[in-house]
Write an enzyme that holds these catalytic residues in place. Structure first.
Site, PDB file in Angstrom:
ATOM      1  CB  THR B  40     -10.799  -4.487  -3.489  1.00  0.00           C
ATOM      2  OG1 THR B  40     -11.787  -4.473  -2.492  1.00  0.00           O
ATOM      3  CG2 THR B  40      -9.932  -5.694  -3.313  1.00  0.00           C
ATOM      4  CG  ASP B  56      -6.803  -3.849  -0.503  1.00  0.00           C
ATOM      5  OD1 ASP B  56      -7.273  -2.833   0.010  1.00  0.00           O
ATOM      6  OD2 ASP B  56      -7.484  -4.650  -1.191  1.00  0.00           O
ATOM      7  NE  ARG B  58      -7.811   1.958   3.470  1.00  0.00           N
ATOM      8  CZ  ARG B  58      -7.149   3.069   3.162  1.00  0.00           C
ATOM      9  NH1 ARG B  58      -7.511   3.783   2.115  1.00  0.00           N
ATOM     10  NH2 ARG B  58      -6.130   3.460   3.885  1.00  0.00           N
ATOM     11  CE  LYS B  72     -10.366  -5.801   0.929  1.00  0.00           C
ATOM     12  NZ  LYS B  72     -10.150  -4.600   0.152  1.00  0.00           N
ATOM     13  N   GLY B  86     -15.797  -5.934  -4.560  1.00  0.00           N
ATOM     14  CA  GLY B  86     -17.204  -5.579  -4.763  1.00  0.00           C
ATOM     15  C   GLY B  86     -17.892  -5.465  -3.421  1.00  0.00           C
ATOM     16  CB  SER B 168     -11.200   0.635  -6.799  1.00  0.00           C
ATOM     17  OG  SER B 168     -10.648   0.259  -5.545  1.00  0.00           O
ATOM     18  CG  ASP B 273      -7.722   2.366  -5.536  1.00  0.00           C
ATOM     19  OD1 ASP B 273      -8.192   1.344  -5.019  1.00  0.00           O
ATOM     20  OD2 ASP B 273      -8.414   3.286  -6.017  1.00  0.00           O
ATOM     21  CB  SER B 276      -6.588  -0.504  -2.273  1.00  0.00           C
ATOM     22  OG  SER B 276      -7.389  -0.707  -3.375  1.00  0.00           O
TER      23      SER B 276
END
Lengths: 235, 341
Positions: B40, B56, B58, B72, B86, B168, B273, B276
């Site tokens: 994330t 984001d 995903r 999220k 997480g 992340s 990243d 994400s």
């Protein structure tokens, strides 16, 4: 619920088959301040007297009509502290229902949960029945609903009901005045007239409380200013 | 003498009874099932009037994208929202639970919930589970004491920050924030003050120039210069006057700046990243109003079948064998005359 020394219930049957403690609880309700509720075609209104023990009591801090969920409100007759316990438990149960089913609790379900709690206290060790009757008003997908829950745990859906000191006069009045297709405003007027019937002293926005819910499904307690307006209309 | 059997909810906490069995199974070669983590990027920042949260969309299960457009940013209270990174189940469960507790608290106190209340409920829950509840959260909201932004780590520690990133993609997003935060989002009072200071400086310089230049020969030139300068100063002060009048306009700018910065930070996470991706969700919380901008940006559109259609020549697909079965004629085809008219 129930200490180790009192693992037996204090509510026991009399030889005639009655639970005397519950009868006494109903007496406690009957000597409480009058409250009533009317189900209209497009909403529900509940109202109660708010007679404070002394003029020194800060009346703005007292609120008898409480919210259980955004679309369900409740008023009581009888012992205030007992009603607080019930309202707190019911609120928690409504939240738990939502967490489990991700659906706002229907009025019938909340009434059933509340009634179950009240019944448990008539059959548990070391506790006494609640000294309150509750009038639960709500609006959900099944439309406007009004329920009365008694200390025994029994509940009924009412079109209009009253409880407390002046119950018989109030119910007679309501029976005469109630019509199936009443609008919410008419219901408020009728409620005020019913309260006026048995009111000791001068009725004003300071010594009554009114809560209502309509098709917007948001229960709210009327401000003293709004009550004044309704009272003026009734005069 | 009946004792009512009240259905108590199961006592909380983890029971470690099956750990030995699991160890034995892994030794035998059976793998434990995986769980859905949200690789994330989640961010939050405080601006002039409130808080902006971004995330984001995903959700990944190892190398696989489990959900291309998940939410999220979780609701906690009408004035408090929480982004979660997480394990998806942990963030959802913990935010649901605290949201419920906040609602009960609101009924009891008849007041708007405070961000610090949500924070304390979250951190004490996470601490009691000693980090096993893998939820890293960015909590933001506006209450009577003002706008607040906090980060909560899975072990239960918290930070209070003007801008924060988690997940992340947090490094990518933080890079954007660290370089651009101050610039875009000074509050308008600061902007006005700075502008005033600049104008003062300009005014002083000009008046000094006027005083110092000789009157006689340079008379006309000096006059021209000072007139031009005077016009400049006049236009500056009128601008300041405009700014003062249109304070709202500047505030709008700060909000749009904030949303843009958040969008940039999330996009940086999305594109740099691997955990994400997909779209950008933004939530703007100000006093009395919350705007949940779901899918504020869609930088990864899915290209579906071309409207022009595809044409494939024969021979693109290798034909292994051919079998022709003539269909039995059910109807007799009568040769008709061609249609007249």
């Amino acid at each position: 619920m129930g200490d180790s020394q009192y693992s037996f219930s204090l509510t026991t049957f009399s030889p005639s088959g009655k639970l005397v403690q519950i009868e006494h609880a109903l007496m406690a309700v009957g000597s409480g301040q009058t409250s009533l509720g009317i189900k209209a075609a497009n909403g529900v209104v509940i109202a109660t007297e708010k007679k404070l023990p002394s003029i020194l009591v800060d009346e703005a801090s007292v609120q008898k009509i409480q919210l259980m969920t955004p679309n369900i409100g409740v008023v009581y007759s009888g012992m205030g502290p007992d009603s607080r316990v019930l309202v707190r438990k019911s609120r928690k149960q409504a939240q738990q229902y939502y967490r489990l089913y991700k659906e706002t609790i229907p009025v019938t379900q909340l009434v059933r949960e509340t009634a179950t709690v009240m019944q448990e206290f008539t059959q548990s060790g070391g506790v006494r029945p609640f000294g309150v009757s509750l009038l639960i008003a709500g609006f959900d997908d099944s439309g406007p609903q009004l329920y009365q829950v008694d200390p025994s745990g029994s509940y009924f859906s009412w079109k209009a009901s009253a409880m407390g000191k002046n119950v018989s006069n109030a119910k007679t009045f309501l029976e005469k005045r109630y019509t199936e297709d009443m609008e919410l405003d008419d219901a408020v007027h009728t409620a005020l007239l019913t309260l006026k019937e048995g009111f000791e002293g001068q009725i004003s926005s300071k010594n009554i409380e009114i809560g209502l819910i309509s098709t917007d499904r948001k229960f709210r307690v009327l401000t003293p200013a709004e009550i004044e307006d309704y009272l003026a209309e009734v005069e | 003498m009946a004792k009512a059997r009240v259905d108590l909810p199961p006592k909380g906490g983890f029971s470690f009874d099956l750990c030995r069995r699991n160890e034995m199974l892994t030794k035998k070669g059976i793998q434990l099932p995986g769980f859905r983590k949200t690789g994330t990027t989640i961010v939050g920042l405080i601006f002039e009037d409130g808080v902006i949260l971004g995330a984001d969309t995903r959700a990944t299960e190892g190398p696989i994208v489990a959900d291309k457009n998940c939410e999220k940013i979780h609701y906690m209270a009408p004035n408090i929202y929480c982004c979660g990174a997480g394990t998806a189940a942990d963030t959802e469960a913990v935010t649901d639970m605290v949201s419920s507790q906040l609602q009960l608290h609101r009924y009891a106190t008849r007041r708007e919930s405070r961000v610090i209340t949500a924070l304390t409920l979250l951190k004490s829950h996470l601490f009691s589970y000693q980090g096993h509840v893998s939820a890293a959260l960015v909590l933001g909201g506006v209450d009577v004491t003002g706008p607040h932004l906090h980060t909560v780590y899975p072990h239960g520690s918290t930070d209070t920050l003007p801008f924060a990133t988690m997940g992340s993609g947090s490094l990518a997003a933080m890079a954007v924030f660290e370089s651009k935060y101050k610039e875009g989002l000074t509050n308008c009072r600061d902007k006005c003050r700075r502008l005033e200071a600049e104008l003062q400086l300009a005014g002083n310089c000009t008046s000094a120039a006027v005083r110092r230049s000789p009157v006689a020969e340079e008379g006309s030139r000096e006059m021209v210069v000072s007139r031009r300068k005077r016009r400049e100063i006049a236009s500056c002060s009128s601008r300041l006057h405009l700014l003062r009048e249109f304070g709202e306009w500047i505030r709008e700018l700060a909000r749009e700046d904030g949303i843009q910065l958040v969008g940039e930070a999330i996009c940086s996470g999305i594109f740099n990243d691997l955990g994400s991706g997909s779209n950008v969700d933004v939530c703007v919380i100000t006093k009395g109003k919350t705007d949940y901008l779901r899918n504020h940006q869609l930088p990864n559109p899915r290209t579906y079948i071309s409207s022009r259609g595809y044409s494939f020549d024969r021979g693109y697909t290798e034909v292994l064998s051919t079998k022709i079965t003539p269909l039995k004629l059910k109807a007799e085809v009568v040769e008709n005359d061609a249609m007249e008219e």
